[in-house]
Design an enzyme around this catalytic site. Structure first.
Site, PDB file in Angstrom:
ATOM      1  CG  LEU A 146      36.555  27.197  39.530  1.00 39.64           C
ATOM      2  CD1 LEU A 146      37.811  27.114  40.379  1.00 39.64           C
ATOM      3  CD2 LEU A 146      35.502  28.052  40.216  1.00 39.64           C
ATOM      4  CE1 TYR A 198      48.338  22.668  29.640  1.00 34.86           C
ATOM      5  CE2 TYR A 198      48.392  24.784  28.527  1.00 34.86           C
ATOM      6  CZ  TYR A 198      48.831  23.937  29.536  1.00 34.86           C
ATOM      7  OH  TYR A 198      49.751  24.385  30.452  1.00 34.86           O
ATOM      8  CB  VAL A 223      40.186  25.420  36.242  1.00 34.33           C
ATOM      9  CG1 VAL A 223      40.453  25.466  37.741  1.00 34.33           C
ATOM     10  CG2 VAL A 223      41.492  25.584  35.473  1.00 34.33           C
ATOM     11  CG  ASP A 250      51.327  34.578  29.667  1.00 36.24           C
ATOM     12  OD1 ASP A 250      51.123  35.681  29.120  1.00 36.24           O
ATOM     13  OD2 ASP A 250      50.531  33.627  29.590  1.00 36.24           O
TER      14      ASP A 250
END
Length: 516
Positions: free
Chosen positions: A22, A27, A30, A161
């Site tokens: 995906l 780091y 997915v 974020d």
């Protein structure tokens, strides 16, 4: 002899069958994954006990997941801390608008975080696919983000974020549910302060983070403002060529430019302005944000306000003030139309839709009734000035009216106003008339000859009448644009499938199927 390169191990987690990739982050990678046919045994490291069935977002475990695979060898101290922080927080938070973590495990090669799968991609992809979103589409997104932020705020957590890439959609179809993800830099609030370290993504980072000052959780409110701006205009409020220029632009004291001609409501503009305050002490506070009429999801009170606007419009119409009647009716229609995407009750939504359709007809009837009052005798009022500046008027040459050389320039500005008026460019005509009238007023105030003063006075009066008539026409055109906007929005709703029972049933099904 060439050095040997060890092959990269393939992620594998018992109980899951991995599918397509995906995406990949700094780091972790997915993957989409399916649950294996055999029951998945939850290890002791898994999330705490699932919410009881009484909680509104509790549901059976899904069959499809998003699994973040983190290469253990690639972790450094910073990324390891971010990972531990994300897992620690996700174990604590369960909310319908936050991506859920179901499990985490590890082997000798990878750490696996088993997450909720969101089939609609992220908000950034959605915005790019539409170029920009009309307010009626952006508003439900902001409301859902606000629900998640309210949940975090009550738990004294700041996300730090927020950006479109971290807001996921359960579906790419109509009425998706939004899910906030990526809690790597999120922090618990301590004494209402978060510190001075730089966290987040530069484009969505609040100015105080970059200014080496102590900041608090209101940095999330700034980020929401940037997200809303990007939804409405298809781009963030800052467009810079270099990182340094971007940093300086965000830190500057210049107010954020919100286009004056943007097709947004007063509530939307007000919230955007208050979110994008560079000074955090002037930025809207969380309590006011959650209660703001653009964010609050209290349909009943908002409908009451729309009903009140409609009744005021009717009162003005009965009093013969058609201009104010039309303006209030358009405001009411705009309020009603904004509910059609967020009202969960089909019967009320149908009633509102009928009210909008009937209101558009009434607004157009009002507009037609106003035209006779606005109609101008073009030959008498808007025809170009026939008097030449060199032809004597009452024995006086117009160029001799004043020793001020600006009089001729002022006269020419009014002549240009006549040109624009006859081209039906009424706003430009008003600007020319107002500039010319200003120059003539200055000349008249310093003129001592009574005859010359009288001529200037009559010219100013004539052009003032023209300017006022052009202003009425310009206002009339604005009303036309507003009516057309509501008609377009209503047509969009029909195309979205919200104008029939089948479309409403489909929306209800999609709204309840968060993860399949």
């Amino acid at each position: 002899m060439a050095s040997r390169v060890d092959p990269i191990p393939i992620p594998h987690l018992k109980g899951y069958v991995f599918g397509e990739k995906l995406g990949a982050g700094s780091y972790g990678t997915v993957y989409k994954a399916k649950a294996a046919s055999t029951p998945i045994q939850r290890p002791s490291s898994a999330t705490p006990q699932r919410p009881s069935s009484a909680t509104p977002f509790s549901r059976p475990l899904p069959s499809t997941y998003a699994i973040k695979c983190i290469d253990r060898k690639g972790l450094n101290n910073t990324t390891r801390d971010l990972l531990v922080n994300e897992i620690r927080l996700l174990k604590q938070i369960k909310h319908e608008n936050i991506v859920e973590m179901y499990d985490f495990q590890y082997d000798e090669n990878y750490i696996y975080i088993v997450m909720e799968y969101c089939a609609g991609g992220d908000l950034s992809m959605f915005i790019r696919s539409k170029d920009q979103l009309p307010e009626r589409r952006a508003r439900p997104f902001v409301q859902q983000i606000a629900k998640a932020i309210k949940f975090l705020y009550d738990k004294h957590i700041a996300h730090m974020d927020l950006k479109p890439e971290n807001v996921l959609l359960t579906t790419s179809e109509v009425n998706p549910t939004l899910k906030i993800g990526d809690f790597g830099v999120a922090q618990h609030i301590s004494k209402n302060r978060l510190g001075t370290t730089i966290r987040g993504t530069l484009l969505y980072m609040a100015p105080e983070i970059l200014s080496s000052t102590t900041y608090d959780a209101r940095v999330d409110l700034w980020s929401i403002g940037v997200i809303l701006y990007e939804c409405l205009f298809g781009r963030p409020p800052f467009v810079c060529l270099t990182v340094q220029d971007l940093v300086e632009t965000i830190k500057s004291n210049e107010p954020i430019d919100i286009p004056a001609d943007a097709r947004i409501t007063t509530d939307c503009r007000d919230l955007l302005t208050r979110l994008l305050q560079r000074d955090p002490t002037k930025r809207i506070r969380f309590e006011a944000f959650f209660r703001h009429p653009f964010v609050a999801n209290d349909i009943s009170s908002q409908l009451a306000r729309a009903d009140e606007l409609l009744q005021t419009a009717i009162a003005f119409e009965q009093a013969g003030n058609l201009n104010k009647a039309l303006k209030h009716r358009i405001c009411a229609l705009d309020e009603y139309a904004s509910f059609l995407k967020i009202d969960p009750i089909p019967e009320r939504r149908r009633a509102i839709r009928r009210k909008v359709q009937e209101g558009i007809i009434e607004a157009e009837n009002l507009k037609r009734r106003m035209h006779p009052a606005l109609a101008l005798e073009t030959s008498a009022v808007l025809k170009p000035q026939t008097v030449s500046p060199t032809v004597p008027v009452n024995g006086i040459n117009l160029l001799e009216l004043s020793n001020d050389p600006n009089v001729d320039a002022a006269y020419k500005r009014c002549q240009q106003g006549n040109v624009f008026a006859n081209q039906r460019k009424y706003r430009q005509a008003c600007e020319e008339y107002e500039s010319g009238i200003s120059g003539m007023l200055t000349a008249m105030q310093s003129e001592t000859n009574l005859t010359k003063k009288k001529i200037l006075h009559d010219m100013i009066s004539s052009y003032l009448t023209k300017a006022e008539n052009c202003k009425k026409y310009a206002e009339s055109e604005t009303l036309d644009l507003q009516i057309n906007k509501i008609k377009e929005d209503n047509a969009d709703l029909t195309l979205d499938g919200t104008n029939d029972d089948l479309g409403e049933k489909q929306q209800q099904q999609q709204g309840h199927c968060l993860v399949q």
